[in-house]
Design a protein around this motif. Structure first.
Motif, PDB file in Angstrom:
ATOM      1  N   TRP A   1       0.839  -1.221   0.000  1.00 33.16           N
ATOM      2  CA  TRP A   1       0.000   0.000   0.000  1.00 33.16           C
ATOM      3  C   TRP A   1       0.860   1.251   0.000  1.00 33.16           C
TER       4      TRP A   1
ATOM      5  N   ARG B   1       1.176   4.284  -2.879  1.00 28.15           N
ATOM      6  CA  ARG B   1       0.967   5.695  -2.557  1.00 28.15           C
ATOM      7  C   ARG B   1       2.145   6.547  -2.990  1.00 28.15           C
TER       8      ARG B   1
ATOM      9  N   HIS C   1       2.085   7.026  -6.725  1.00 28.91           N
ATOM     10  CA  HIS C   1       1.102   8.028  -7.130  1.00 28.91           C
ATOM     11  C   HIS C   1       1.615   9.449  -6.901  1.00 28.91           C
TER      12      HIS C   1
END
Length: 439
Positions: A426, A430, A433
């Motif tokens: 995760w 992130r 991104h």
């Protein structure tokens, strides 16, 4: 010394100083006969105004003036010629003195134009705007012009006493021979006044005819303006109906665009008409002002029972000029109304387009939100899938270590590493991104 002073002059000083002397009047002394021609040549090249004069001079073996000349005078022996070049026409005034007193009938028969070659006159076909004969005769104060009326074919004569010593008679009608007629009676004119008086009369006649050139344009423009006004009223009513329909049904944009195209067509028609008529109407008003100015210079007093030249023009010429001025104002007012209607319709179409753009933006925002939610769901599934495969790989590694004799429980180790792998995947997504948005 004069050369030194000449070098101090502005380049245009001599030409401008000579301008006020460029159109002197003829020196006339009764008895005289004159023929005046005004030849309309605006539709041709400027140099063509000199072609006719050159041909006439060549016929009589006289040197013609240069191409830039605006005025020419020469005594040809049997007659004298005064030529003037104007913006739209060239004028020819032929003058002939008589050695003996002639009756007015004889003077109108013995005109100087009879000395001009017929071949030259035929070259004027379709170009003559004014053709007039003028007789300048002596008359005593006691002489009553009782027989003047028989010289004219028109029923209404115009006459006045002018310059405190002259008298004018005319009917402003083109006679059977194709010429209008003027009788100028020298009762007590001072020296040089005869030439000035005849010139003013001929200018009145010439400028009167040139001013009337605007009347056919005004008469032709009237029905066209009526059609345009009717079309504009129809389109305006359709625009109002379209507005009500759009308010009720929410759909009138396509109809507004159709109305806009038609109004634009009306604007093009009125603009084309303005281009065709504006110069002619402006020129007519300018010529009319010259007519009134020349009449004022005559200082007319009434001949009992006959209208003066000023009264004749007020009654016959002024209405035609008022018609031209009225059509010109109507044309301008209609162009303004069309432009105003066009602006209103464009504003309404612009408002509709803004509303449509707002709806499109709102739709795009909703789609972006849906795509964001879908992306977030995909990211969650991606975290689960990647974590699942990593945990599987880690379990295989633990089983391999156990088989190799390492004291490891692969099931416990795999269970412990599940949340670690999930959190790592995760965090990695992130960070990816953030780096993509930052770039």
């Amino acid at each position: 010394m004069s050369i030194v002073y000449a070098s101090l002059n502005h380049p245009q000083r001599v030409a401008l100083a000579a301008e006020v002397h460029s159109r002197p009047f003829l020196h006339l002394k009764a008895p005289e006969s004159l023929t005046h021609l005004a030849v309309y040549l605006r539709d041709q090249a400027g140099a063509s105004q000199h072609v006719l004069l050159t041909d006439l001079c060549v016929h009589f073996g006289v040197t013609a003036p240069g191409i830039d000349a605006k005025h020419f005078f020469h005594d040809f022996g049997r007659f004298r010629l005064k030529w003037e070049c104007h913006t739209e026409f060239a004028s020819y005034t032929f003058a002939q003195s008589h050695d003996t007193e002639l009756t007015t009938d004889e003077a109108f028969s013995d005109v100087p134009l009879r000395h001009v070659p017929q071949q030259w006159l035929l070259a004027l076909q379709g170009k003559i705007m004014v053709a007039a004969h003028v007789v300048l005769e002596r008359a005593s104060k006691a002489d009553i012009a009782s027989n003047v009326a028989r010289l004219f074919e028109g029923k209404l004569l115009s006459s006045s006493k002018v310059l405190q010593g002259g008298e004018i008679w005319t009917d402003f009608v083109i006679q059977a021979d194709g010429f209008s007629r003027f009788v100028v009676r020298d009762i007590d004119l001072r020296d040089m006044q005869g030439g000035r008086l005849v010139q003013r009369i001929l200018e009145i006649e010439t400028y009167r005819m040139m001013a009337l050139l605007g009347l056919p344009h005004a008469q032709q423009a009237g029905p066209v303006l009526n059609d345009i006004e009717s079309d504009l009223a129809t389109l305006t009513a359709a625009m109002v109906d379209s507005d009500h329909g759009a308010a009720n049904a929410g759909d009138g944009h396509a109809e507004d665009e159709l109305i806009l195209r038609k109004i634009t067509g009306l604007a093009a028609r009125i603009e084309k008409m303005s281009l065709e008529n504006s110069y002619r109407f402006s020129a007519s008003q300018a010529y009319f002002r010259l007519v009134k100015a020349r009449i004022e210079e005559l200082r007319e007093t009434r001949v009992e029972g006959v209208p003066t030249i000023g009264e004749f023009m007020d009654r016959r010429l002024a209405p035609a000029m008022d018609t031209c001025a009225s059509v010109a104002r109507r044309q301008e007012a209609l162009a303004e109304r069309i432009a105003h209607t066009n602006d209103l319709l464009r504003t309404r179409i612009g408002i509709v387009q803004e509303q449509q753009n707002r709806q499109i933006l709102e739709s795009m925002n909703a789609r972006a939100a849906q795509q964001l939610r879908l992306q977030q769901a995909v990211e969650g599934l991606s975290v689960a899938a990647i974590s699942y495969y990593m945990v599987g790989l880690f379990g295989y590694a633990g089983k391999a270590l156990k088989a190799a004799g390492v004291p490891v429980n692969p099931d416990i180790a795999t269970g412990i590493m599940v949340p670690v792998f999930a959190a790592g995947v995760w965090l990695g997504l992130r960070r990816l991104h953030k780096s993509v948005h930052a770039s």
